[in-house]
Write a protein that holds these residues in place. Sequence first.
Motif, short mmCIF file in Angstrom:
data_model
loop_
_atom_site.label_atom_id
_atom_site.label_comp_id
_atom_site.label_asym_id
_atom_site.label_seq_id
_atom_site.Cartn_x
_atom_site.Cartn_y
_atom_site.Cartn_z
N SER A 6 0.84 -1.19 0.00
CA SER A 6 0.00 0.00 0.00
C SER A 6 0.88 1.24 0.00
O SER A 6 1.87 1.33 0.73
N LYS A 7 0.50 2.23 -0.81
CA LYS A 7 1.28 3.46 -0.89
C LYS A 7 1.00 4.33 0.32
O LYS A 7 -0.09 4.31 0.89
N HIS A 8 2.00 5.10 0.72
CA HIS A 8 1.83 6.00 1.85
C HIS A 8 0.82 7.11 1.51
O HIS A 8 0.61 7.44 0.34
N THR A 23 -0.67 9.30 14.18
CA THR A 23 0.44 9.80 13.37
C THR A 23 0.85 11.20 13.79
O THR A 23 0.48 11.68 14.88
N GLU A 48 8.80 11.68 4.81
CA GLU A 48 9.32 10.35 4.47
C GLU A 48 9.80 9.63 5.74
O GLU A 48 9.64 8.41 5.86
N HIS A 57 6.78 8.41 7.55
CA HIS A 57 6.19 7.29 6.81
C HIS A 57 6.93 5.97 7.05
O HIS A 57 6.41 4.90 6.72
N ASN A 58 8.11 6.05 7.60
CA ASN A 58 8.83 4.81 7.93
C ASN A 58 8.09 4.01 8.99
O ASN A 58 8.22 2.78 9.06
N ASN A 109 4.61 5.14 10.01
CA ASN A 109 3.17 5.41 9.90
C ASN A 109 2.79 5.48 8.43
O ASN A 109 3.47 6.16 7.64
N ARG A 110 1.71 4.83 8.07
CA ARG A 110 1.28 4.91 6.68
C ARG A 110 0.79 6.33 6.33
O ARG A 110 0.92 6.80 5.21
N THR A 111 0.24 7.03 7.33
CA THR A 111 -0.43 8.30 7.10
C THR A 111 0.28 9.44 7.82
O THR A 111 0.77 9.27 8.94
N SER A 158 6.47 10.07 -3.05
CA SER A 158 6.38 8.69 -2.57
C SER A 158 5.07 8.42 -1.85
O SER A 158 4.92 7.40 -1.18
N PHE A 159 4.12 9.35 -1.97
CA PHE A 159 2.84 9.20 -1.28
C PHE A 159 1.69 9.69 -2.15
O PHE A 159 1.89 10.48 -3.07
#
Length: 305
Positions: free
Chosen positions: A2-4, A30, A87, A90-91, A93-95, A188-189
């Motif tokens: 899943s993408k961030h 987050t 970034e 995001h390491n 937390n997805r959000t 990247s998100f």
Amino acid sequence: MSKHILISVVGPTAIGKTSLSIQLAQHFNTEIVSADSRQFYKEMNIGTAVPSKEELNSAPHHFIQHKSIRDKYSVGDFERDAIKTIESIHNNNRTVILVGGSGLYVDAVINGLDEFPKVDSSIRETLNLRLKDEGLDSLQNQLKEIDKKAYNLLTINNPHRVIRALEICIGTGKPYSSFLTHKNKSRSFNTIMIGLMADRDVIYDRINKRVDLMIDTGLINEAKALYQFRNLNALNTVGYKELFAFFDGEISLDFAISEVKKNTRRFAKRQLTWFRKNKNINWFDYTIDVNKIIEFLENEIKKTS
């Protein structure tokens, strides 16, 4: 995989972005990245409506009072730093939550900035002197003459934007607008944008009440302490420059306060004009139950899985 996700919360000043962003950060467990350029400076607190200690402790915040008014900090610097921070978050937390009413700074994070060639710094120094001696009207008229497209695109009442456009025009011999490619940078998100809105009269009333609260909680003393630095770019902003004029004996205190309210309302109008051009923003009334926004976000996030 899943993408961030980056959830961007925007809207005019005093609409409730801070409260919403904290509730979203708590729900998604987050952190918050602030894109409010007025809140970057540690010496400016009351006049920029920096979140309270209680609010800051309710969720991790980044880019709140992390710079001094003496520091040079551009939107390009912020783009670089914010992307690095996002970034990093995001390491784990997805959000991530991005919040702020500074449209250019929000766009810099989501889409990236256009790149401009370097020009001689003496050009900006000359333009700053002209701003002081001749006023903003003179610079606006010059920009309108040499790059009408940029004149129509920019926030023309912002002297920094006008000077930036002029220095590019003069330094390169080409229109500033010719460098506006609007090519989005790869991120990247995925971004989901949430906007808070209200009727104009409601926004203006909230602004007027916020200014009154600022005065009651010590804005005059804060501005007095910063008066000696009044020529710094960071302090050429609503809430301070009007009080500086009062300290200089140019206007009365009552008139200064009324000007703070008027100029903040104008600022909110410019914010709305900027954000309404963005068709990716999902607008919600500022009184909506936060759970409905969370439900909307959860559904949007599932689509990216």
